[in-house]
Design a protein around this motif. Structure first.
Motif, PDB file in Angstrom:
ATOM      1  N   ALA A   1     -17.341  45.903  -0.361  1.00  0.00           N
ATOM      2  CA  ALA A   1     -16.607  45.232  -1.187  1.00  0.00           C
ATOM      3  C   ALA A   1     -15.057  45.248  -1.185  1.00  0.00           C
ATOM      4  O   ALA A   1     -14.089  44.475  -0.984  1.00  0.00           O
ATOM      5  N   TRP A   2     -14.588  46.677  -0.801  1.00  0.00           N
ATOM      6  CA  TRP A   2     -13.277  46.924  -0.448  1.00  0.00           C
ATOM      7  C   TRP A   2     -12.797  46.432   0.777  1.00  0.00           C
ATOM      8  O   TRP A   2     -11.737  45.599   0.868  1.00  0.00           O
ATOM      9  N   LEU A   3     -13.719  46.536   1.810  1.00  0.00           N
ATOM     10  CA  LEU A   3     -13.366  45.933   3.067  1.00  0.00           C
ATOM     11  C   LEU A   3     -13.015  44.187   2.916  1.00  0.00           C
ATOM     12  O   LEU A   3     -12.219  43.853   3.414  1.00  0.00           O
TER      13      LEU A   3
ATOM     14  N   ARG B   1     -24.694  46.344   6.268  1.00  0.00           N
ATOM     15  CA  ARG B   1     -23.790  45.847   5.673  1.00  0.00           C
ATOM     16  C   ARG B   1     -22.386  46.114   6.005  1.00  0.00           C
ATOM     17  O   ARG B   1     -21.643  45.190   6.155  1.00  0.00           O
ATOM     18  N   VAL B   2     -22.156  47.397   6.335  1.00  0.00           N
ATOM     19  CA  VAL B   2     -20.848  47.714   6.725  1.00  0.00           C
ATOM     20  C   VAL B   2     -20.584  47.535   7.971  1.00  0.00           C
ATOM     21  O   VAL B   2     -19.611  46.881   8.347  1.00  0.00           O
ATOM     22  N   LEU B   3     -21.424  47.529   8.902  1.00  0.00           N
ATOM     23  CA  LEU B   3     -21.445  47.248  10.203  1.00  0.00           C
ATOM     24  C   LEU B   3     -21.221  45.704  10.525  1.00  0.00           C
ATOM     25  O   LEU B   3     -20.260  45.271  11.398  1.00  0.00           O
ATOM     26  N   GLY B   4     -21.759  44.845   9.755  1.00  0.00           N
ATOM     27  CA  GLY B   4     -21.513  43.459   9.474  1.00  0.00           C
ATOM     28  C   GLY B   4     -20.331  43.185   9.337  1.00  0.00           C
ATOM     29  O   GLY B   4     -19.670  41.975   9.726  1.00  0.00           O
ATOM     30  N   LYS B   5     -19.993  43.599   8.139  1.00  0.00           N
ATOM     31  CA  LYS B   5     -18.473  43.426   7.651  1.00  0.00           C
ATOM     32  C   LYS B   5     -17.428  43.749   8.458  1.00  0.00           C
ATOM     33  O   LYS B   5     -16.357  43.257   8.669  1.00  0.00           O
ATOM     34  N   LEU B   6     -17.555  45.053   9.171  1.00  0.00           N
ATOM     35  CA  LEU B   6     -16.641  45.316  10.290  1.00  0.00           C
ATOM     36  C   LEU B   6     -16.590  44.511  11.529  1.00  0.00           C
ATOM     37  O   LEU B   6     -15.499  44.079  11.959  1.00  0.00           O
ATOM     38  N   ALA B   7     -17.907  43.918  11.832  1.00  0.00           N
ATOM     39  CA  ALA B   7     -17.806  42.977  12.870  1.00  0.00           C
ATOM     40  C   ALA B   7     -16.885  41.743  12.458  1.00  0.00           C
ATOM     41  O   ALA B   7     -16.426  41.021  13.095  1.00  0.00           O
ATOM     42  N   GLU B   8     -17.173  41.075  11.321  1.00  0.00           N
ATOM     43  CA  GLU B   8     -16.470  40.028  10.744  1.00  0.00           C
ATOM     44  C   GLU B   8     -14.938  40.201  10.873  1.00  0.00           C
ATOM     45  O   GLU B   8     -14.476  39.283  11.058  1.00  0.00           O
TER      46      GLU B   8
END
Length: 254
Positions: free
Chosen positions: A37-39, A72-79
């Motif tokens: 959520a922070w990302l 979820r965190v890996l996907g958000k970093l990729a995004e």
């Protein structure tokens, strides 16, 4: 040295020590969602993002296998990276066995030692912080073993089901790895990272030293124009750094 200049109303963000997967995947899942959520919030005005290690409580890259979970965190970093925002990742003492997975899959550079950056004409020295400065000799000896190529080669021969389980167990239980014994401020004269920064200042000037590892949000003035920042963690404090013209240490409240 990499130079970063922020555009109007843009900031550079810093975070460290999420320890996803500790003590179990299930119990760390709310932390992962909070960090994602922070990302998601900072991507709106981020010029760049620095992750200063121990994103995972344990990480080991086999040739064709990485630890299960954290999608979820890996996907958000990729995004975020795919949107054009640079991300810089520094390995910590819990994810020091990271090799090229982030670089190949996410196009995120991975650093294994502190690096210099020039951000808005301010000189930064940035890293995780483990093994720096005097003391901590037990961990320094252990790190030499863990990073020795023969040891990593031998560990890779363990089946991932066994290797990951063993690594997760050691990561949670071993205080030399986890750093649980250091979860309180020891005073400037006993803080190894503070002493490390002061020694570096005798060699050259840095406006900011940014580290993680200590799990404590700290802002310590070293000289008139030099400051040591420790980012805290995402276990107890949920703190992060934001820099535009000045550095701010902020608690994330979702």
């Amino acid at each position: 040295m990499i130079t970063i200049s922020t555009s109007t109303n843009k900031k550079v963000y810093f975070a460290s020590d999420q320890h996803l997967g500790a003590p179990t995947q299930e119990t760390s899942f709310p932390r992962e969602k909070k960090f994602v959520a922070w990302l998601d919030e900072i991507k709106k005005d981020a010029e760049a993002v620095f992750l200063l290690g121990d994103l995972f409580d344990f990480w080991f890259e086999y040739k064709t296998v990485v630890p299960k979970g954290f999608v979820r965190v890996l996907g958000k970093l990729a995004e975020i990276k795919d949107s054009g925002i640079p991300i810089y990742f520094f390995v910590g003492n819990h994810d020091l066995w990271m090799n090229d997975y982030f670089e190949k899959e996410l196009n995120i550079p991975v650093y294994h030692s502190p690096q210099e950056f020039l951000i808005n004409n301010k000189k930064f020295l940035i890293g995780h912080g483990d093994g720096l400065g005097p003391g901590d000799k037990g961990y320094k000896r252990m790190k030499k073993v863990f990073t020795f190529p023969l040891f990593k080669w031998m560990f890779r021969w363990l089946h991932p089901d066994l290797g990951v389980k063993l690594g997760q167990y050691m990561s949670v239980k071993n205080k030399l790895i986890s750093g649980d014994e250091d979860a309180k401020f020891l005073g400037e004269e006993n803080e190894w990272l503070v002493l490390y920064c002061k020694k570096k200042l005798t060699e050259q000037h840095y406006d900011y030293f940014i580290f993680g590892h200590r799990h404590l949000p700290l802002e310590i003035k070293l000289q008139e124009n030099s400051q040591y920042i420790n980012l805290g963690d995402w276990i107890q404090y949920f703190t992060y750094g934001a820099f535009e013209k000045k550095f701010k240490l902020i608690e994330y409240q979702q």
